[in-house]
Write a protein that holds these residues in place. Structure first.
Motif, mmCIF file in Angstrom:
data_model
loop_
_atom_site.group_PDB
_atom_site.id
_atom_site.type_symbol
_atom_site.label_atom_id
_atom_site.label_comp_id
_atom_site.label_asym_id
_atom_site.label_seq_id
_atom_site.Cartn_x
_atom_site.Cartn_y
_atom_site.Cartn_z
ATOM 1 N N LEU A 36 12.476 -6.750 -25.365
ATOM 2 C CA LEU A 36 12.517 -6.879 -26.605
ATOM 3 C C LEU A 36 12.255 -5.844 -27.766
ATOM 4 N N LYS A 37 12.878 -5.632 -28.572
ATOM 5 C CA LYS A 37 12.619 -4.950 -29.840
ATOM 6 C C LYS A 37 12.490 -5.778 -31.079
ATOM 7 N N ALA A 38 11.535 -5.404 -31.836
ATOM 8 C CA ALA A 38 11.257 -6.165 -33.266
ATOM 9 C C ALA A 38 12.361 -5.579 -34.111
ATOM 10 N N VAL A 39 12.868 -6.904 -34.785
ATOM 11 C CA VAL A 39 13.845 -6.420 -35.895
ATOM 12 C C VAL A 39 13.162 -6.722 -37.319
ATOM 13 N N ALA A 40 12.000 -7.524 -37.263
ATOM 14 C CA ALA A 40 11.332 -7.683 -38.400
ATOM 15 C C ALA A 40 9.918 -7.995 -37.890
ATOM 16 N N GLU A 41 8.915 -7.820 -38.740
ATOM 17 C CA GLU A 41 7.414 -8.226 -38.549
ATOM 18 C C GLU A 41 6.769 -8.439 -39.849
ATOM 19 N N VAL A 42 5.740 -9.194 -39.636
ATOM 20 C CA VAL A 42 5.005 -9.984 -40.657
ATOM 21 C C VAL A 42 3.557 -9.998 -40.462
ATOM 22 N N THR A 43 2.715 -9.495 -41.280
ATOM 23 C CA THR A 43 1.220 -9.529 -40.819
ATOM 24 C C THR A 43 0.629 -10.788 -41.644
ATOM 25 N N LEU A 44 -0.074 -11.529 -40.917
ATOM 26 C CA LEU A 44 -0.573 -12.782 -41.361
ATOM 27 C C LEU A 44 -1.989 -12.597 -41.806
ATOM 28 N N ASP A 45 -2.307 -12.323 -43.026
ATOM 29 C CA ASP A 45 -3.629 -11.756 -43.263
ATOM 30 C C ASP A 45 -4.591 -12.715 -43.644
#
Length: 104
Positions: A36-45
């Motif tokens: 799998l390759k990421a198409v989006a990412e988000v950091t949960l701070d």
């Protein structure tokens, strides 16, 4: 309960089903094995330490004789998330609502 699934034609993996999870989720190691390759990412701070979530598209998800193609999946940079179920990942409601599901 755990069920055997195959990701992108790979070897069987044990996944749990959990209605409090939106998409199909897995550990980072399983995501790598499936290519799998990421198409989006988000950091949960709000987590301590902050955690990065990745989202991609799985080409093939096979459960028994059923194959679902091009489904949204998620994983984190923390490999411990899926281990809470005793399996490699979780099947969430996004997949459930496509079928008449029963737990028996």
């Amino acid at each position: 309960p755990l069920v055997e699934v195959s990701l992108n034609g790979g070897p069987p993996q044990n996944f749990a089903f959990y209605t409090n999870v939106a998409s199909v989720g897995m550990s980072a190691a399983v995501a790598r094995e499936a290519g799998l390759k990421a198409v989006a990412e988000v950091t949960l701070d709000y987590l301590d330490p902050p955690q990065t979530m990745y989202y991609g598209v799985l080409d093939s998800f096979r459960l028994g004789g059923i194959e679902v193609r091009k489904i949204p999946v998620g994983w984190s940079d923390d490999d411990d998330g899926a281990s809470l179920t005793g399996g490699s990942g979780m099947i969430g409601t996004w997949l459930f609502y496509h079928f008449l599901t029963t737990i028996d």
